[in-house]
Design a protein around this motif. Structure first.
Motif, mmCIF file in Angstrom:
data_model
loop_
_atom_site.group_PDB
_atom_site.id
_atom_site.type_symbol
_atom_site.label_atom_id
_atom_site.label_comp_id
_atom_site.label_asym_id
_atom_site.label_seq_id
_atom_site.Cartn_x
_atom_site.Cartn_y
_atom_site.Cartn_z
ATOM 1 N N ILE A 88 0.868 -1.177 0.000
ATOM 2 C CA ILE A 88 0.000 0.000 0.000
ATOM 3 C C ILE A 88 0.904 1.226 0.000
ATOM 4 O O ILE A 88 1.451 1.599 1.031
ATOM 5 C CB ILE A 88 -0.942 -0.014 1.218
ATOM 6 C CG1 ILE A 88 -1.729 -1.324 1.257
ATOM 7 C CG2 ILE A 88 -1.877 1.182 1.176
ATOM 8 C CD1 ILE A 88 -2.519 -1.525 2.541
ATOM 9 N N ASP A 89 1.077 1.822 -1.165
ATOM 10 C CA ASP A 89 2.025 2.919 -1.315
ATOM 11 C C ASP A 89 1.399 4.301 -1.194
ATOM 12 O O ASP A 89 2.034 5.228 -0.747
ATOM 13 C CB ASP A 89 2.739 2.825 -2.663
ATOM 14 C CG ASP A 89 3.681 1.638 -2.723
ATOM 15 O OD1 ASP A 89 4.294 1.309 -1.700
ATOM 16 O OD2 ASP A 89 3.799 1.039 -3.799
ATOM 17 N N GLY A 90 0.183 4.468 -1.633
ATOM 18 C CA GLY A 90 -0.410 5.798 -1.658
ATOM 19 C C GLY A 90 -1.604 5.920 -0.732
ATOM 20 O O GLY A 90 -2.109 4.946 -0.189
ATOM 21 N N ASP A 91 -2.035 7.152 -0.562
ATOM 22 C CA ASP A 91 -3.217 7.420 0.239
ATOM 23 C C ASP A 91 -4.472 7.159 -0.584
ATOM 24 O O ASP A 91 -4.464 7.232 -1.805
ATOM 25 C CB ASP A 91 -3.224 8.874 0.717
ATOM 26 C CG ASP A 91 -2.179 9.144 1.793
ATOM 27 O OD1 ASP A 91 -1.587 8.172 2.310
ATOM 28 O OD2 ASP A 91 -1.972 10.321 2.132
ATOM 29 N N GLY A 92 -5.548 6.870 0.116
ATOM 30 C CA GLY A 92 -6.841 6.668 -0.524
ATOM 31 C C GLY A 92 -7.371 5.277 -0.263
ATOM 32 O O GLY A 92 -6.794 4.494 0.492
ATOM 33 N N PRO A 93 -8.482 4.952 -0.918
ATOM 34 C CA PRO A 93 -9.051 3.612 -0.768
ATOM 35 C C PRO A 93 -8.091 2.556 -1.300
ATOM 36 O O PRO A 93 -7.380 2.791 -2.269
ATOM 37 C CB PRO A 93 -10.323 3.655 -1.617
ATOM 38 C CG PRO A 93 -10.561 5.080 -1.945
ATOM 39 C CD PRO A 93 -9.270 5.800 -1.804
ATOM 40 N N VAL A 94 -8.084 1.403 -0.655
ATOM 41 C CA VAL A 94 -7.212 0.307 -1.049
ATOM 42 C C VAL A 94 -8.049 -0.714 -1.815
ATOM 43 O O VAL A 94 -9.069 -1.197 -1.311
ATOM 44 C CB VAL A 94 -6.561 -0.346 0.188
ATOM 45 C CG1 VAL A 94 -5.704 -1.540 -0.212
ATOM 46 C CG2 VAL A 94 -5.743 0.681 0.961
ATOM 47 N N ALA A 95 -7.628 -1.033 -3.025
ATOM 48 C CA ALA A 95 -8.336 -2.023 -3.840
ATOM 49 C C ALA A 95 -8.047 -3.423 -3.299
ATOM 50 O O ALA A 95 -6.900 -3.811 -3.141
ATOM 51 C CB ALA A 95 -7.902 -1.919 -5.295
#
Length: 107
Positions: A88-95
């Protein structure tokens, strides 16, 4: 960055949602602030009180490592029953993998 392997479990009525904001991981609407975990530390899942953690949380070389339960239904695809770890590298919802495919209408 966070690395999250999964432990799949048959839980047909449950679902999992993840969202990342910096070092806060929101699991099904509950925030888990991991910014206080120092380098080399291990935090037992029991100390967090989150039913979706399947093991301890570790910070190694600046990377947070944790294992989450991935609930799935009876007709879950292979990707949900044998999920690959996530970076998980970025911010936001995780697919996440599809775990409860929509039922086909019965004729």
């Amino acid at each position: 960055m966070q690395q999250s392997p999964f432990t799949p479990q048959f839980r047909p009525e449950a679902s999992l949602t993840l969202h990342r904001t910096g070092e806060v991981l929101t699991i099904n609407g509950a925030d888990l602030d991991l910014s206080v975990l120092p380098e080399g530390a291990i935090l037992p899942a029991s100390a967090v009180g989150c039913e979706w953690l399947a093991g301890p949380i570790r910070r190694l070389e600046g990377v947070l490592h944790l294992t989450l339960i991935l609930p799935h239904g009876a007709e879950a695809p292979v990707e949900a029953r044998f999920p690959a770890p996530l970076d998980i590298d970025g911010d936001g919802p995780v697919a996440l993998p599809v775990t409860h495919p929509a039922e086909e209408p019965k004729a």
